[in-house]
Design an enzyme around this catalytic site. Sequence first.
Site, PDB file in Angstrom:
ATOM      1  N   LYS A   1      36.429  34.225  40.469  1.00 37.89           N
ATOM      2  CA  LYS A   1      37.745  33.668  40.755  1.00 37.89           C
ATOM      3  C   LYS A   1      37.707  32.132  40.728  1.00 37.89           C
ATOM      4  O   LYS A   1      38.373  31.526  39.922  1.00 37.89           O
ATOM      5  CB  LYS A   1      38.255  34.159  42.111  1.00 37.89           C
ATOM      6  CG  LYS A   1      38.909  35.534  42.061  1.00 37.89           C
ATOM      7  CD  LYS A   1      38.012  36.642  42.443  1.00 37.89           C
ATOM      8  CE  LYS A   1      38.656  37.997  42.246  1.00 37.89           C
ATOM      9  NZ  LYS A   1      38.171  38.993  43.199  1.00 37.89           N
TER      10      LYS A   1
ATOM     11  N   TRP B   1      41.514  44.220  50.068  1.00 31.35           N
ATOM     12  CA  TRP B   1      40.073  43.920  50.110  1.00 31.35           C
ATOM     13  C   TRP B   1      39.512  44.126  51.491  1.00 31.35           C
ATOM     14  O   TRP B   1      38.375  44.585  51.649  1.00 31.35           O
ATOM     15  CB  TRP B   1      39.795  42.513  49.570  1.00 31.35           C
ATOM     16  CG  TRP B   1      40.002  42.461  48.080  1.00 31.35           C
ATOM     17  CD1 TRP B   1      40.939  41.736  47.407  1.00 31.35           C
ATOM     18  CD2 TRP B   1      39.276  43.197  47.079  1.00 31.35           C
ATOM     19  NE1 TRP B   1      40.840  41.974  46.052  1.00 31.35           N
ATOM     20  CE2 TRP B   1      39.827  42.862  45.828  1.00 31.35           C
ATOM     21  CE3 TRP B   1      38.225  44.115  47.117  1.00 31.35           C
ATOM     22  CZ2 TRP B   1      39.363  43.408  44.618  1.00 31.35           C
ATOM     23  CZ3 TRP B   1      37.758  44.665  45.918  1.00 31.35           C
ATOM     24  CH2 TRP B   1      38.330  44.305  44.692  1.00 31.35           C
TER      25      TRP B   1
ATOM     26  N   ASP C   1      34.987  37.009  53.665  1.00 35.25           N
ATOM     27  CA  ASP C   1      35.019  37.285  52.224  1.00 35.25           C
ATOM     28  C   ASP C   1      35.923  36.236  51.583  1.00 35.25           C
ATOM     29  O   ASP C   1      37.136  36.391  51.551  1.00 35.25           O
ATOM     30  CB  ASP C   1      35.550  38.699  51.981  1.00 35.25           C
ATOM     31  CG  ASP C   1      35.770  38.985  50.492  1.00 35.25           C
ATOM     32  OD1 ASP C   1      35.459  38.116  49.653  1.00 35.25           O
ATOM     33  OD2 ASP C   1      36.262  40.096  50.181  1.00 35.25           O
TER      34      ASP C   1
HETATM   35  C1  LIG Z   1      37.807  40.131  43.663  1.00 39.02           C
HETATM   36  C2  LIG Z   1      37.564  40.336  45.122  1.00 39.02           C
HETATM   37  C3  LIG Z   1      36.574  41.208  45.590  1.00 39.02           C
HETATM   38  C4  LIG Z   1      35.736  42.048  44.673  1.00 39.02           C
HETATM   39  O1  LIG Z   1      34.816  41.271  44.048  1.00 39.02           O
HETATM   40  P1  LIG Z   1      33.702  41.895  43.072  1.00 39.02           P
HETATM   41  O2  LIG Z   1      32.907  40.684  42.750  1.00 39.02           O
HETATM   42  O3  LIG Z   1      34.422  42.504  41.927  1.00 39.02           O
HETATM   43  O4  LIG Z   1      32.944  42.909  43.846  1.00 39.02           O
HETATM   44  C5  LIG Z   1      36.393  41.312  46.950  1.00 39.02           C
HETATM   45  N1  LIG Z   1      37.122  40.586  47.809  1.00 39.02           N
HETATM   46  C6  LIG Z   1      38.084  39.734  47.401  1.00 39.02           C
HETATM   47  C7  LIG Z   1      38.867  38.956  48.410  1.00 39.02           C
HETATM   48  C8  LIG Z   1      38.335  39.586  46.037  1.00 39.02           C
HETATM   49  O5  LIG Z   1      39.290  38.736  45.628  1.00 39.02           O
END
Ligand SMILES: *Cc1c(COP(=O)(O)O)cnc(C)c1O
Length: 364
Positions: A200, A106, A176
Amino acid sequence: MSRPYNFSAGPAMLPEPVLQRAREEMLDWHGSGMCVAEMSHRGKEFLSIAGQAEADLRELLAVPDNYKVLFLQGGASLQFAMTPMNLLRGASPAERAADYINTGSWSKKAIAEAKRFAAVNIAASTEQDGTFTRAPAQDELSLSADAAYLHYTPNETIQGVEFPYVPQTDKPLVADMSSTILSRPIDVSKFGIIYAGAQKNIGPAGLTLVIVREDLIGQPITGTPAMLDYKTHADNDSMYNTPPTYAWYLAGLVFQWLKDLGGLKGMAEINQRKASKLYAAIDGSAFYANPVQPDCRSWMNVPFTLADASLDADFLAGAQDAGLLTLKGHRSVGGMRASIYNAMPEAGVDALIQFMAEFERTRG
Ligand SMILES: *Cc1c(COP(=O)(O)O)cnc(C)c1O
């Protein structure tokens, strides 16, 4: 009805009491005669749902008053672009710079997107032979003087690598937190921007949470569309256009569920216990392995491999039969991955550990 345990990395399990409450309220929310999905986002019913959700989230995370909480769309992936577009100062791409820490898949995506807008300085990368097994220490970070901000990924969902500390910088820190937000208390004041896709640990897909310090709002780079400017959303209480109302409502139910459980301190204790016992089971066996440096192991995403990869398909089929779903690892890493977010009961982790021991005994 007994439901199986779903170890999906996202969209992930939701707390069962939340789903039950949503079912009870499905046809008639609080005597309104409407499903929440049928409500005007500007009506008093939805405004009360939205306001309560924000208030509960602020309480759970102790969000200081000088931060805006935005309920957006586009996923964490859109934040890979929105953070540079809103934080970079400087007229031309040549004058714009940002620091990024690379700890996994990511991070890499965030870096690739930032490169569209700025010179990206990799403050540290822990990539080794294409894999990531740790976070860098603070003294490994080489921060650049001209960077507008430092971006990092506190929990790498695919590699299962988590920062055991919050990096220090004199620039705004951007995190993030898609796969770690609400797993424990955090000090929001250390961050300039926190963002997270909801699917998540917050609620259903389609909602993206952004917590942004007010002084960082309002100076986007030239040409930024209104929808990508934090100010547009901050000025309109996230209702500049139609927000993802039903996802916002379900997220609000999750926040209430967390509050009923006693908040994030209690949740953190449960999460730490769940993760410790799963790692202990992996480390205590010669048949299962996790490559991540122990102090950087994720509480939320636990990847592991079998000593004999030809047994992977049998393991997954047997797990499915035992009511343990979606344990297949990410295609880029292989093996297995157990995502054990807030909504995964401790009993689900116990059931997984028991299944693993039994599989090793009979097939290992
Ligand atoms: C799942 C995830 C993403 C992507 O998220 P989307 O909502 O599908 O764009 C980005 N960063 C992390 C750390 C993730 O776990």
